[in-house]
Each structure stands twice: as C-alpha cells, then as structure tokens.
Design a protein around this motif. Structure first.
Motif, PDB file in Angstrom:
ATOM      1  N   THR A 191      -1.224   5.580   6.351  1.00 32.76           N
ATOM      2  CA  THR A 191      -2.510   5.153   6.875  1.00 32.76           C
ATOM      3  C   THR A 191      -2.997   6.109   7.950  1.00 32.76           C
ATOM      4  O   THR A 191      -2.280   6.381   8.913  1.00 32.76           O
ATOM      5  CB  THR A 191      -2.382   3.747   7.473  1.00 32.76           C
ATOM      6  OG1 THR A 191      -1.905   2.874   6.467  1.00 32.76           O
ATOM      7  CG2 THR A 191      -3.739   3.254   7.966  1.00 32.76           C
TER       8      THR A 191
ATOM      9  N   PRO B  39       0.814  -1.221   0.000  1.00 31.62           N
ATOM     10  CA  PRO B  39       0.000   0.000   0.000  1.00 31.62           C
ATOM     11  C   PRO B  39       0.844   1.265   0.000  1.00 31.62           C
ATOM     12  O   PRO B  39       0.467   2.263  -0.592  1.00 31.62           O
ATOM     13  CB  PRO B  39      -0.804  -0.123   1.303  1.00 31.62           C
ATOM     14  CG  PRO B  39      -0.811  -1.594   1.611  1.00 31.62           C
ATOM     15  CD  PRO B  39       0.488  -2.135   1.077  1.00 31.62           C
TER      16      PRO B  39
ATOM     17  N   ALA C 242     -10.876  12.447  -1.842  1.00 35.23           N
ATOM     18  CA  ALA C 242      -9.830  13.157  -2.577  1.00 35.23           C
ATOM     19  C   ALA C 242     -10.394  13.848  -3.809  1.00 35.23           C
ATOM     20  O   ALA C 242      -9.838  14.821  -4.288  1.00 35.23           O
ATOM     21  CB  ALA C 242      -8.730  12.183  -2.976  1.00 35.23           C
TER      22      ALA C 242
ATOM     23  N   GLN D 229      -6.887   1.026   3.755  1.00 34.76           N
ATOM     24  CA  GLN D 229      -6.445   2.014   2.783  1.00 34.76           C
ATOM     25  C   GLN D 229      -6.590   1.512   1.348  1.00 34.76           C
ATOM     26  O   GLN D 229      -6.921   2.277   0.444  1.00 34.76           O
ATOM     27  CB  GLN D 229      -4.985   2.401   3.064  1.00 34.76           C
ATOM     28  CG  GLN D 229      -4.826   3.429   4.173  1.00 34.76           C
ATOM     29  CD  GLN D 229      -5.527   4.731   3.818  1.00 34.76           C
ATOM     30  OE1 GLN D 229      -6.688   4.926   4.186  1.00 34.76           O
ATOM     31  NE2 GLN D 229      -4.863   5.612   3.112  1.00 34.76           N
ATOM     32  N   VAL D 230      -6.341   0.228   1.134  1.00 32.78           N
ATOM     33  CA  VAL D 230      -6.540  -0.345  -0.195  1.00 32.78           C
ATOM     34  C   VAL D 230      -8.003  -0.227  -0.611  1.00 32.78           C
ATOM     35  O   VAL D 230      -8.332   0.174  -1.738  1.00 32.78           O
ATOM     36  CB  VAL D 230      -6.097  -1.828  -0.219  1.00 32.78           C
ATOM     37  CG1 VAL D 230      -6.525  -2.500  -1.524  1.00 32.78           C
ATOM     38  CG2 VAL D 230      -4.581  -1.937  -0.063  1.00 32.78           C
TER      39      VAL D 230
ATOM     40  N   ALA E 128      -8.945   3.515  -1.389  1.00 34.32           N
ATOM     41  CA  ALA E 128      -8.438   3.957  -2.692  1.00 34.32           C
ATOM     42  C   ALA E 128      -9.197   3.308  -3.842  1.00 34.32           C
ATOM     43  O   ALA E 128      -9.556   3.965  -4.819  1.00 34.32           O
ATOM     44  CB  ALA E 128      -6.950   3.647  -2.793  1.00 34.32           C
ATOM     45  N   ASP E 129      -9.443   1.986  -3.736  1.00 32.42           N
ATOM     46  CA  ASP E 129     -10.163   1.278  -4.798  1.00 32.42           C
ATOM     47  C   ASP E 129     -11.598   1.783  -4.922  1.00 32.42           C
ATOM     48  O   ASP E 129     -12.127   1.920  -6.026  1.00 32.42           O
ATOM     49  CB  ASP E 129     -10.156  -0.222  -4.530  1.00 32.42           C
ATOM     50  CG  ASP E 129      -8.797  -0.854  -4.761  1.00 32.42           C
ATOM     51  OD1 ASP E 129      -7.935  -0.182  -5.358  1.00 32.42           O
ATOM     52  OD2 ASP E 129      -8.591  -2.004  -4.354  1.00 32.42           O
TER      53      ASP E 129
ATOM     54  N   ARG F 289       1.679   3.335  -3.322  1.00 31.96           N
ATOM     55  CA  ARG F 289       0.749   4.135  -4.100  1.00 31.96           C
ATOM     56  C   ARG F 289      -0.265   4.884  -3.245  1.00 31.96           C
ATOM     57  O   ARG F 289      -1.162   5.516  -3.760  1.00 31.96           O
ATOM     58  CB  ARG F 289      -0.023   3.239  -5.089  1.00 31.96           C
ATOM     59  CG  ARG F 289      -0.836   2.157  -4.428  1.00 31.96           C
ATOM     60  CD  ARG F 289      -1.424   1.222  -5.460  1.00 31.96           C
ATOM     61  NE  ARG F 289      -2.257   0.209  -4.869  1.00 31.96           N
ATOM     62  CZ  ARG F 289      -3.569   0.326  -4.687  1.00 31.96           C
ATOM     63  NH1 ARG F 289      -4.179   1.420  -5.072  1.00 31.96           N
ATOM     64  NH2 ARG F 289      -4.269  -0.636  -4.147  1.00 31.96           N
ATOM     65  N   LEU F 290      -0.133   4.790  -1.905  1.00 31.16           N
ATOM     66  CA  LEU F 290      -1.101   5.422  -1.041  1.00 31.16           C
ATOM     67  C   LEU F 290      -0.405   6.313  -0.021  1.00 31.16           C
ATOM     68  O   LEU F 290       0.753   6.060   0.348  1.00 31.16           O
ATOM     69  CB  LEU F 290      -1.923   4.368  -0.284  1.00 31.16           C
ATOM     70  CG  LEU F 290      -2.759   3.448  -1.159  1.00 31.16           C
ATOM     71  CD1 LEU F 290      -3.354   2.355  -0.313  1.00 31.16           C
ATOM     72  CD2 LEU F 290      -3.861   4.229  -1.841  1.00 31.16           C
TER      73      LEU F 290
ATOM     74  N   ARG G 185     -12.822   4.805  -4.092  1.00 21.97           N
ATOM     75  CA  ARG G 185     -12.840   6.129  -4.706  1.00 21.97           C
ATOM     76  C   ARG G 185     -12.576   6.052  -6.203  1.00 21.97           C
ATOM     77  O   ARG G 185     -13.238   6.717  -7.003  1.00 21.97           O
ATOM     78  CB  ARG G 185     -11.799   7.018  -4.032  1.00 21.97           C
ATOM     79  CG  ARG G 185     -12.164   7.435  -2.614  1.00 21.97           C
ATOM     80  CD  ARG G 185     -11.016   8.167  -1.953  1.00 21.97           C
ATOM     81  NE  ARG G 185     -11.379   8.668  -0.634  1.00 21.97           N
ATOM     82  CZ  ARG G 185     -10.530   9.213   0.208  1.00 21.97           C
ATOM     83  NH1 ARG G 185      -9.248   9.333  -0.145  1.00 21.97           N
ATOM     84  NH2 ARG G 185     -10.928   9.660   1.388  1.00 21.97           N
ATOM     85  N   ALA G 186     -11.610   5.209  -6.595  1.00 26.32           N
ATOM     86  CA  ALA G 186     -11.300   5.090  -8.023  1.00 26.32           C
ATOM     87  C   ALA G 186     -12.455   4.462  -8.791  1.00 26.32           C
ATOM     88  O   ALA G 186     -12.752   4.869  -9.920  1.00 26.32           O
ATOM     89  CB  ALA G 186     -10.039   4.243  -8.203  1.00 26.32           C
TER      90      ALA G 186
END
Length: 327
Positions: free
Chosen positions: A216, A209, A228, A311-312, A315-316, A212-213, A318-319
């Motif tokens: 935490t 993580p 974001a 966190q993974v 991020a996933d 790319r992140l 939101r994307a």
C-alpha cells in the motif's frame, strides 16, 4: 397488507387520491405463448407452480400482491431492499426446480411514487417496472438506477450495467442494472459490483489485498503515482442502450471533463462497494475537478477510510477501465 385509502367524511364523495413511495415488482414468464402452443397442460401446471413460489416469497418479504394478469405477477413493497431480496430468492428457488427448467421468469423492479385510488395503484412507476421486466433476460432481474441507489449498501449481490434502453411508449431514459447472486466465498465477480454488506448471514469476504496487489502506498503516492497501464472502457457484453451509446470504443467525453460518462458510471459502481449510494454523486463532483482518469481514481481512493480498501478500489478501477484506448 393492501393499501387502504383514507375514508372521506362525505360517504358519497369519490375516494381520495394519494401518492406513496413504493418499490414495484413486475414479473412474467418468458415465451409463455410459445410454450403453451406446444404443450399447454404441462406449461400451465408449471405456471401455477411458479405463482405459488412467487406468492410464498412475496408473503415472506412483505410484498403486496395486487395483480396476476395471465402469466404476470405484480406487487408493491414498502422496502426496496425486501423487493430485490424477494426477486433473488424467487429466481434461486426456480433454478433448483428441474420440473420447470424450461420455464424462465423475468423480473423488473423500479422505485418511485405510486398513485392510489380505491385501494388500487396506478401511475408511471408501474409502467416503468413492467418495461424493465420485458427487457430482463429469461431467469434474470433488471432494476433501475433508483433501486440500485436504495439497496447497494444493504444487499450482497452483483450489480452490472445494462445500458440506458428506450422504454416502449415512454420518453424516459432510465439507467438499468442486472442483479445476480454473489459468487461463492473467496471468488471475485468478473464485472459489476459485489456489495459486502448483508442482512442475515455472514458477509462475503474479499481476498487479502497483499495476495494480488503491491504494498500500500502512502497518501502522497496515491495522489501522484501514474496508472499501471492505459485507462479505457471495457466493452459491455450486452448493450441495450440507444444508438448514440453504441459507437464502440471511441466514446464522447463527459460534459465538463475528459472522462466519458460510461467510465464515470463504472467508477461509481466500484466506489459504491466502499461508500454506498453517495458514491454516484461523489464521482460526478470529483470528475469536474479531475478530468484525467488516472488522477480521478487516486482522488476517489482517498475518500475510502482504509488503505487496504483504497488499494482494492484502485486495482478494480484500473482493471474495469482497461482494454480499450482512452479517449
């Protein structure tokens, strides 16, 4: 082994009917009639080869072959996981055979109650599996939501939404998903869900993580930090849903909240990676308490045991929901 009905105490009485929960596997060759009309002998040779590959894999994975109508293949499985693994293996073997490259098998899998009489299966579950097969892409696999719920925590594969199609001669509306093999180790799927649990063999690793992140956040930050960027639905590449689902970016909000149903399905798919099939129920329940998409993502993240996986997921999520304005 064939399903054997219980023996009646009266030899003259009709066979007893019974119902059993089974995964139904249905397959056929795409554009078989067109290929036969062009090159009959070679096409038939290829079909026999495909049947041999399919019967070998059915035997290996515990499937009961009960029908070979024309270019079709029908089988039952006691294990839904074995049914999906069998489908993936058949398609993988056929992709490696250049002599049948023009011949593509479509596969559909559905889970439900099957009615047995005189050792033969009947019922709606078989019909739905056949309808899913007819909607699958040549060389592809299409499964129902019931199958996804049963296998998502046990199979390494990519499950991608394929809409809620209208099934021929059926009033049923069933959510469908395409199934494809996982990407090579270290690669990330472009969409859908990659489940990291595997039967035999190593699990598919995720990239660290930290690569790319951002660091935490604490639990309080997860509960209050803003997204974001604006959250919205990413359009599907292929939508076979009913016209009501084809309205484009502006979709109606879900019942009881401000998040549309498509967004909730995407969040459930992503959360399934971390929590298994229970994710679908959890997303719906939490959405009633958190109608805002950003807050819902943070609330769901706190259900995941480790901060790295939280966190993974954030991020996933939101994307996955980015790209189209939020309703």
């Amino acid at each position: 082994m064939p399903e054997s009905p219980p023996q009646s105490l009266n030899p003259g009485a009709p066979a007893l009917r019974r119902r059993r929960l089974r995964a139904v596997f249905a397959a056929d060759v795409a554009n078989f009639g067109g290929m036969v009309s062009i090159e009959e002998t070679r096409t038939l040779d290829s079909v026999w080869f495909v049947r041999r590959v399919a019967t070998e894999e059915l035997a290996t994975h515990g499937g009961w072959l009960f029908g070979l109508p024309g270019d079709g293949i029908f089988a039952l499985f006691e294990s839904t996981v074995d049914a999906v693994r069998c489908a993936l293996q058949i398609q993988a073997r056929l992709r490696d055979q250049p002599k049948v490259h023009a011949l593509k098998l479509r596969i559909g899998v559905h889970l439900g109650e099957v009615l047995f009489q005189d050792e033969l299966p009947f019922g709606e579950t078989l019909v739905i599996a056949s309808r899913l097969e007819s909607l699958a892409e040549p060389g592809g696999i299409l499964v129902s939501a019931a199958v996804l719920d049963a296998v998502a925590s046990h199979i390494a594969a990519i499950f991608s939404e394929s809409g809620v199609p209208r099934l021929k001669h059926s009033a049923r509306r069933i959510e469908t998903f395409t199934v494809s093999p996982p990407p090579p180790p270290g690669a990330r799927p472009a969409g859908g869900v990659l489940d990291r649990t595997v039967g035999p063999g190593p699990a598919i690793p995720r990239p660290p993580p930290a690569s790319r992140l951002p660091p935490t956040p604490d639990a309080d930050e997860i509960a209050t930090s803003p997204p974001a960027y604006p959250l919205a639905i990413e359009p599907r590449a292929k939508d076979v849903a009913a016209p009501a689902m084809e309205a484009g970016p502006a979709v109606a909000p879900a019942r009881g909240g401000g998040i549309d149903d498509a967004s909730l399905r995407r969040l459930a798919l992503l959360l399934t990676t971390h929590l298994g099939p229970m994710a679908r129920v959890l997303v719906r329940r939490k959405a009633m308490e958190n109608p805002d998409a950003a807050k819902l993502i943070m609330t769901l993240a706190k259900e995941i045991p480790t901060k790295a996986d939280q966190q993974v997921f954030i991020a996933d999520a939101r994307a996955s929901l980015a790209g189209v304005r939020q309703v």
